[in-house]
Design a protein around this motif. Structure first.
Motif, PDB file in Angstrom:
ATOM      1  N   MET A   8       0.875  -0.964  -0.336  1.00 10.02           N
ATOM      2  CA  MET A   8      -0.063   0.325  -0.009  1.00 10.02           C
ATOM      3  C   MET A   8       0.820   1.415  -0.387  1.00 10.02           C
ATOM      4  SD  MET A   8      -3.063  -1.247   2.834  1.00 10.02           S
ATOM      5  CE  MET A   8      -4.286  -2.048   2.927  1.00 10.02           C
ATOM      6  N   ARG A   9       2.287   1.042   1.087  1.00  6.01           N
ATOM      7  CA  ARG A   9       2.728   2.263   0.689  1.00  6.01           C
ATOM      8  C   ARG A   9       3.802   2.338  -0.655  1.00  6.01           C
ATOM      9  NH1 ARG A   9       8.190   0.585   3.451  1.00  6.01           N
ATOM     10  NH2 ARG A   9       8.048  -0.603   0.928  1.00  6.01           N
ATOM     11  N   ASP A  10       3.922   2.031  -1.102  1.00  6.61           N
ATOM     12  CA  ASP A  10       4.417   1.924  -2.308  1.00  6.61           C
ATOM     13  C   ASP A  10       3.912   1.827  -3.316  1.00  6.61           C
ATOM     14  OD1 ASP A  10       6.771   0.884  -1.435  1.00  6.61           O
ATOM     15  OD2 ASP A  10       6.620  -1.375  -1.766  1.00  6.61           O
ATOM     16  N   ASP A  11       2.550   1.650  -3.379  1.00  2.73           N
ATOM     17  CA  ASP A  11       1.260   3.007  -4.997  1.00  2.73           C
ATOM     18  C   ASP A  11       1.312   3.854  -4.018  1.00  2.73           C
ATOM     19  OD1 ASP A  11       0.616  -0.165  -5.457  1.00  2.73           O
ATOM     20  OD2 ASP A  11      -0.805   0.045  -5.072  1.00  2.73           O
ATOM     21  N   LEU A  12       0.895   4.621  -2.660  1.00  3.85           N
ATOM     22  CA  LEU A  12       1.154   6.037  -2.636  1.00  3.85           C
ATOM     23  C   LEU A  12       2.217   6.442  -2.943  1.00  3.85           C
ATOM     24  CD1 LEU A  12      -0.190   5.985   1.435  1.00  3.85           C
ATOM     25  CD2 LEU A  12      -1.484   6.417  -0.975  1.00  3.85           C
ATOM     26  N   LEU A  13       2.849   6.181  -3.372  1.00  2.00           N
ATOM     27  CA  LEU A  13       4.592   6.247  -3.391  1.00  2.00           C
ATOM     28  C   LEU A  13       4.460   6.956  -4.691  1.00  2.00           C
ATOM     29  CD1 LEU A  13       6.707   5.354  -0.391  1.00  2.00           C
ATOM     30  CD2 LEU A  13       5.759   7.437  -0.873  1.00  2.00           C
ATOM     31  N   PRO A  37     -10.727   6.124  -0.396  1.00  5.07           N
ATOM     32  CA  PRO A  37     -10.488   7.020   0.710  1.00  5.07           C
ATOM     33  C   PRO A  37     -10.184   8.018  -0.665  1.00  5.07           C
ATOM     34  CG  PRO A  37      -8.834   4.561   1.125  1.00  5.07           C
ATOM     35  CD  PRO A  37     -10.157   3.959   0.072  1.00  5.07           C
ATOM     36  N   VAL A  38      -9.232   9.153  -0.422  1.00  3.85           N
ATOM     37  CA  VAL A  38      -9.030   9.880  -0.944  1.00  3.85           C
ATOM     38  C   VAL A  38      -7.118  10.284   0.124  1.00  3.85           C
ATOM     39  CG1 VAL A  38      -8.634  12.539  -0.897  1.00  3.85           C
ATOM     40  CG2 VAL A  38     -10.958  11.029  -0.793  1.00  3.85           C
ATOM     41  N   VAL A  39      -6.686  10.365  -0.421  1.00  4.92           N
ATOM     42  CA  VAL A  39      -5.031  10.963   0.011  1.00  4.92           C
ATOM     43  C   VAL A  39      -4.386  11.828  -0.882  1.00  4.92           C
ATOM     44  CG1 VAL A  39      -2.716   9.846   0.935  1.00  4.92           C
ATOM     45  CG2 VAL A  39      -4.617   8.612   0.999  1.00  4.92           C
ATOM     46  N   ARG A  40      -3.716  12.789  -0.357  1.00  5.15           N
ATOM     47  CA  ARG A  40      -2.940  13.914  -1.424  1.00  5.15           C
ATOM     48  C   ARG A  40      -1.969  14.342  -0.752  1.00  5.15           C
ATOM     49  NH1 ARG A  40      -6.344  11.928  -4.807  1.00  5.15           N
ATOM     50  NH2 ARG A  40      -7.484  12.421  -6.027  1.00  5.15           N
ATOM     51  N   TRP A  41      -0.561  14.528  -1.128  1.00  4.33           N
ATOM     52  CA  TRP A  41       0.582  14.937  -0.784  1.00  4.33           C
ATOM     53  C   TRP A  41       0.188  16.179  -1.290  1.00  4.33           C
ATOM     54  CZ3 TRP A  41       3.587  12.207   2.095  1.00  4.33           C
ATOM     55  CH2 TRP A  41       3.817  10.697   1.896  1.00  4.33           C
ATOM     56  N   ASN A  42       0.640  17.174  -0.261  1.00  6.71           N
ATOM     57  CA  ASN A  42       1.143  18.947  -0.041  1.00  6.71           C
ATOM     58  C   ASN A  42      -0.583  19.293  -0.172  1.00  6.71           C
ATOM     59  OD1 ASN A  42       3.794  19.020   0.911  1.00  6.71           O
ATOM     60  ND2 ASN A  42       4.564  17.886  -1.027  1.00  6.71           N
ATOM     61  N   PRO A  43      -1.293  18.617   0.161  1.00  9.16           N
ATOM     62  CA  PRO A  43      -2.440  20.333   0.076  1.00  9.16           C
ATOM     63  C   PRO A  43      -2.728  21.571   0.506  1.00  9.16           C
ATOM     64  CG  PRO A  43      -3.207  18.777   2.092  1.00  9.16           C
ATOM     65  CD  PRO A  43      -1.343  18.204   1.323  1.00  9.16           C
ATOM     66  N   GLU A  48       6.319  14.953   3.455  1.00  7.99           N
ATOM     67  CA  GLU A  48       6.152  16.235   3.382  1.00  7.99           C
ATOM     68  C   GLU A  48       3.358  15.575   3.565  1.00  7.99           C
ATOM     69  OE1 GLU A  48       5.528  14.929  -0.521  1.00  7.99           O
ATOM     70  OE2 GLU A  48       7.686  16.153  -1.059  1.00  7.99           O
ATOM     71  N   PRO A  49       3.266  17.143   4.228  1.00  6.04           N
ATOM     72  CA  PRO A  49       2.183  17.066   4.998  1.00  6.04           C
ATOM     73  C   PRO A  49       1.553  15.896   4.145  1.00  6.04           C
ATOM     74  CG  PRO A  49       2.781  19.456   4.527  1.00  6.04           C
ATOM     75  CD  PRO A  49       3.971  18.322   3.696  1.00  6.04           C
ATOM     76  N   VAL A  50       0.666  15.466   4.274  1.00  9.56           N
ATOM     77  CA  VAL A  50      -0.416  14.274   3.463  1.00  9.56           C
ATOM     78  C   VAL A  50      -2.079  14.437   4.213  1.00  9.56           C
ATOM     79  CG1 VAL A  50      -0.065  11.787   4.694  1.00  9.56           C
ATOM     80  CG2 VAL A  50      -0.401  11.829   2.659  1.00  9.56           C
ATOM     81  N   TYR A  51      -3.028  14.662   3.723  1.00  9.04           N
ATOM     82  CA  TYR A  51      -3.842  14.699   3.917  1.00  9.04           C
ATOM     83  C   TYR A  51      -5.116  13.797   3.021  1.00  9.04           C
ATOM     84  CZ  TYR A  51      -9.027  15.193   3.040  1.00  9.04           C
ATOM     85  OH  TYR A  51     -10.818  15.501   3.225  1.00  9.04           O
ATOM     86  N   SER A  52      -5.747  12.683   4.353  1.00  7.87           N
ATOM     87  CA  SER A  52      -6.209  11.558   3.972  1.00  7.87           C
ATOM     88  C   SER A  52      -8.007  12.345   4.265  1.00  7.87           C
ATOM     89  CB  SER A  52      -5.909  10.914   4.676  1.00  7.87           C
ATOM     90  OG  SER A  52      -6.081  10.812   5.707  1.00  7.87           O
ATOM     91  N   TRP A  53      -8.951  11.308   3.401  1.00 11.26           N
ATOM     92  CA  TRP A  53      -9.991  11.124   3.529  1.00 11.26           C
ATOM     93  C   TRP A  53     -10.506  10.071   3.514  1.00 11.26           C
ATOM     94  CZ3 TRP A  53     -14.545   8.895   1.315  1.00 11.26           C
ATOM     95  CH2 TRP A  53     -15.690   8.793   1.754  1.00 11.26           C
ATOM     96  N   HIS A  54     -11.492   9.031   4.512  1.00  7.75           N
ATOM     97  CA  HIS A  54     -12.170   7.627   4.590  1.00  7.75           C
ATOM     98  C   HIS A  54     -12.635   7.525   5.512  1.00  7.75           C
ATOM     99  CE1 HIS A  54     -10.006   7.343   8.461  1.00  7.75           C
ATOM    100  NE2 HIS A  54     -10.345   6.308   8.685  1.00  7.75           N
ATOM    101  N   GLU A  55     -13.967   6.535   4.529  1.00  5.07           N
ATOM    102  CA  GLU A  55     -15.081   5.887   5.388  1.00  5.07           C
ATOM    103  C   GLU A  55     -14.444   4.655   6.355  1.00  5.07           C
ATOM    104  OE1 GLU A  55     -18.905   7.056   2.054  1.00  5.07           O
ATOM    105  OE2 GLU A  55     -17.957   5.190   1.499  1.00  5.07           O
ATOM    106  N   MET A  56     -15.882   4.935   6.862  1.00  6.58           N
ATOM    107  CA  MET A  56     -15.537   3.111   7.894  1.00  6.58           C
ATOM    108  C   MET A  56     -16.732   3.139   8.581  1.00  6.58           C
ATOM    109  SD  MET A  56     -12.495   3.699   9.658  1.00  6.58           S
ATOM    110  CE  MET A  56     -12.988   1.608  11.226  1.00  6.58           C
ATOM    111  N   PRO A  57     -16.617   1.997   8.172  1.00  7.49           N
ATOM    112  CA  PRO A  57     -18.084   0.458   8.611  1.00  7.49           C
ATOM    113  C   PRO A  57     -19.050   1.398   9.440  1.00  7.49           C
ATOM    114  CG  PRO A  57     -16.603  -0.821   8.325  1.00  7.49           C
ATOM    115  CD  PRO A  57     -15.187   1.009   8.650  1.00  7.49           C
TER     116      PRO A  57
END
Length: 196
Positions: A10-15, A34-40, A143-152
């Motif tokens: 997962m980490r390698d995919d994010l990078l 989920p949504v993941v964005r670097w340097n928002p 770097e700063p990273v933003y994330s949004w995710h849902e939970m069950p």
């Protein structure tokens, strides 16, 4: 039990800018990816607390672009304090211990992770693997990273918006991570500027 092979994939995919493996466990549970964005930019972030913490962190950066843990003054974080999590990096990033687990986050989530590891997350591996992948990616891309995710739906909070920021020690390693977690609305929509 945490499977670092899965988390590192997962980490390698994010990078690499690919979130397919990160999204798979969420999609398997019928959740949105989920949504993941670097340097928002701060003005791209939802809620009041996330842009506040990002601006504060940016103002503390030294000439190398780093922020040391001792430069964080809790009194200056009052607008976001109940939503702040402070984590120590353990075992070269294999896990992270919550030095501080914000009082509002603990109240809303109905559990307190202070003193516990991310791998011990009360909501299970869906959240802990997601967090570990982001934290481990940050060790390689500080770097700063933003994330949004849902939970069950059986989890008390349906979604979380987060900003995750690195803190460096005197040797130039990321020794701690500071994050701000803010619960989302029952059926939130990720911010347009940050949508996948």
């Amino acid at each position: 039990m945490t499977d670092l092979t899965v988390i590192d994939a997962m980490r390698d995919d994010l990078l690499a800018g690919n979130q397919t493996r990160l999204a798979a466990p969420f999609l398997a549970r019928g959740l949105r990816p989920p949504v993941v964005r670097w340097n928002p930019a701060p003005d791209e972030l939802p809620t009041q607390q996330l842009p506040f913490l990002l601006r504060h962190w940016m103002a503390l950066r030294d000439r190398h672009g780093t922020v040391r843990p001792e430069h964080i003054d809790p009194l200056e974080l009052r607008p976001a304090l109940g939503y702040i999590l402070l984590l120590d990096v353990l075992e070269d990033g294999a896990d992270y211990r919550y030095r501080l687990y914000g009082s509002e986050v603990a109240r809303i989530a109905s559990f307190d992770m202070t003193g516990k590891r991310t791998s011990e997350m009360a909501t299970g591996s869906l959240a802990s693997d997601f967090y570990l992948a982001i934290y481990r990616a940050m060790l390689r891309r500080p770097e700063p990273v933003y994330s949004w995710h849902e939970m069950p739906m059986e989890i008390t909070i349906n979604s979380w918006d987060r900003i995750v920021l690195p803190l460096w020690d005197a040797e130039g390693r990321i020794a701690r991570i500071i994050t701000c977690n803010v619960p989302g609305l029952p059926v939130p929509v990720p911010p347009k500027a940050l949508a996948p």
